[in-house]
Motif scaffolding. Structure first.
Motif, short mmCIF file in Angstrom:
data_model
loop_
_atom_site.label_atom_id
_atom_site.label_comp_id
_atom_site.label_asym_id
_atom_site.label_seq_id
_atom_site.Cartn_x
_atom_site.Cartn_y
_atom_site.Cartn_z
N THR A 17 0.83 -1.21 0.00
CA THR A 17 0.00 0.00 0.00
C THR A 17 0.86 1.26 0.00
N ASP A 40 -8.00 -4.21 -1.88
CA ASP A 40 -7.98 -4.81 -0.55
C ASP A 40 -9.22 -4.39 0.24
N ASN A 44 -6.83 0.12 3.16
CA ASN A 44 -5.81 1.02 3.70
C ASN A 44 -5.47 2.13 2.71
N ASP A 121 -3.20 -2.14 -5.92
CA ASP A 121 -2.80 -2.52 -4.56
C ASP A 121 -3.48 -3.83 -4.17
MG LIG Z 1 -1.88 -3.05 2.04
#
Ligand SMILES: [Mg+2]
Ligand SMILES: Nc1ncnc2c1ncn2[C@@H]1O[C@H](COP(=O)(O)OP(=O)(O)OP(=O)(O)O)[C@@H](O)[C@H]1O
Ligand SMILES: Nc1ncnc2c1ncn2[C@@H]1O[C@H](COP(=O)(O)OP(=O)(O)OP(=O)(O)O)[C@@H](O)[C@H]1O
Ligand SMILES: [Mg+2]
Lengths: 254, 254
Positions: A17, A40, A44, A121
């Motif tokens: 990230t 994800d 995040n 990501d």
């Molecule tokens: Mg991450």
């Protein structure tokens, strides 16, 4: 024609990230049009990019509940397709879809002319969403910590990417392995790095740039800033800009 | 009667494996009979505990392909149920089993009299295996880095544990939140910690012991040793022994 890069490693906490956000920001500072994709369910990247939450994100987009315009966010010259925590439920739904590995590619193809770089990501797993990223991408980056000599995790990632390349995405290439959170000048780190550098399987596949340990990289995330906004003179800024330049050079861009 | 503790956090790289190994080793040094369970298909705990690979592990045990004796490994006063990379495939099989959340509990009940502590190392997710650990356990520990003020991930873990407690395991308790990889004396870390300490929801739920950042903790894993074997005078040894003592005191043991 966008360069689509999957940032992938099923090992947790390897700076995926942090790399997507700050490499993306560095490329944007070099005048590239950059899109970040949060794959994800923990979100995040999304929560660093923006305050507040979203009703719709990549999950809703993939299952066809909304359009690209509903989800695409822009902050300066960085754009984002966010994730929502419903992505976890959608993963189950996606799993049962015929040709499920192609769903992300179908969505990103619509944006191919709008961006120079699309960075994806991945969550800490090699499941459906990570496989989707490998099918959608032209290349992948594996950020990892110089933490042991075994590289067992790395072998497994290479096995999976070979399968994806063979069966679903013949143009998939490894951009490089990126050492992150490097503790400065320790014998141990140097031994681990030279171990991989001398490994036949990974010759020439390591980035020259290393991302050093820099607490500013952790703090900037907490303050919802890129490293360039938070600490422009830090090691973190330096290293991610070096990485961006190394990548741009490799792609014949400036 | 074993105290069964799930070490859980879906955020990656928060020191779950490092905690299970070294807290386990510390408890064993205090004469406790300790079993470690590797619930992660990536097998980081397993590969630190032993050299070589296994044909059978927790996955095979859960789906009934082998007995406890086939998988249980012992190294001094620490025992291990290892994982194999087939655990990933088994997770899919387990997912379709009626009462799938109870499968680990059924296996660990057989060992309740043989150990004082059973520590379960969870993967970075809140899926079937992590839920199994919460149903099997008496309590859980959440190791986390003092990395932001939001604790969004923590809220989600608490939501899930509340559901498990209500529906499947009424005796499940939070042992505590464990700060790990603490950078010594930085304003930022202190601000993050006091933020959580002053949060009504987490009053009295933080361990007094913090695990400080110590490169010896990373190196010891690479050399397949516990911190006590590798660097007995290090901060890592100190902190994990302090944690063991805090836990033993809490359980009225010595
Ligand atoms: Mg991450
Ligand atoms: N170079 C660095 N120096 C110091 N801290 C870092 C560095 N890179 C990342 N971090 C911190 O390490 C933690 C994990 O990083 P990050 O969340 O980017 O990893 P991840 O691979 O995305 O994790 P996950 O597997 O959970 O998705 C974060 O707190 C981050 O701020
Ligand atoms: N206190 C510490 N100081 C320095 N390094 C640490 C510390 N705790 C853990 N590490 C290192 O950080 C990395 C991640 O730790 P670990 O593998 O235990 O986390 P994890 O939560 O089990 O990760 P995953 O989510 O992938 O299972 C490892 O390289 C480990 O050696
Ligand atoms: Mg682990």
């Amino acid at each position: 024609m966008a360069n689509i890069i999957s940032v992938i490693n099923n090992k947790g906490g390897t700076g995926k990230t942090t790399t997507v956000l700050n490499l993306g920001a560095a490329l944007a500072k070099r005048k590239q049009r950059v899109l970040l994709v949060d794959l994800d369910s923990q979100g995040n990247l999304t929560s660093t990019f923006q305050s507040g939450t979203n009703d719709m994100g990549i999950g809703e987009l993939l299952v066809g509940n909304c359009s690209m315009d509903d989800v695409l966010k822009t902050n300066g010259n960085l754009s984002l397709i966010p994730s929502t925590d419903k992505l976890l439920d959608f993963e189950f739904q996606i799993n049962n879809e015929p040709g499920r590995e192609y769903m992300l590619r179908e969505q990103l193809e619509k944006l191919a002319d709008d961006f120079d770089f699309i960075l994806i990501d991945c969550p800490p797993s090699l499941g459906t969403l990570s496989i989707n990223s490998l099918v959608a991408a032209n290349s992948f980056i594996v950020p990892m910590q110089a933490e042991n000599f075994a590289f067992i995790g790395l072998d497994r990632i290479m096995l999976i990417t070979e399968k994806v390349k063979k069966r679903m995405n013949p143009s998939l290439e490894l951009d490089g392995i990126l050492f992150v959170k490097l503790a400065p000048r320790t014998k141990f780190s140097q031994a681990v790095i030279s171990n991989l550098t001398n490994n036949q399987n990974f010759q020439g596949k390591l980035f020259n740039t290393y991302i050093r340990q820099d607490i500013a990289l952790m703090e900037s995330g907490a303050f919802k800033q890129t490293i360039f906004e938070y600490a422009p003179r830090s090691r973190g800024s330096h290293d991610y800009m070096d990485l961006a330049k190394e990548i741009l050079k490799r792609y014949g861009k400036k």
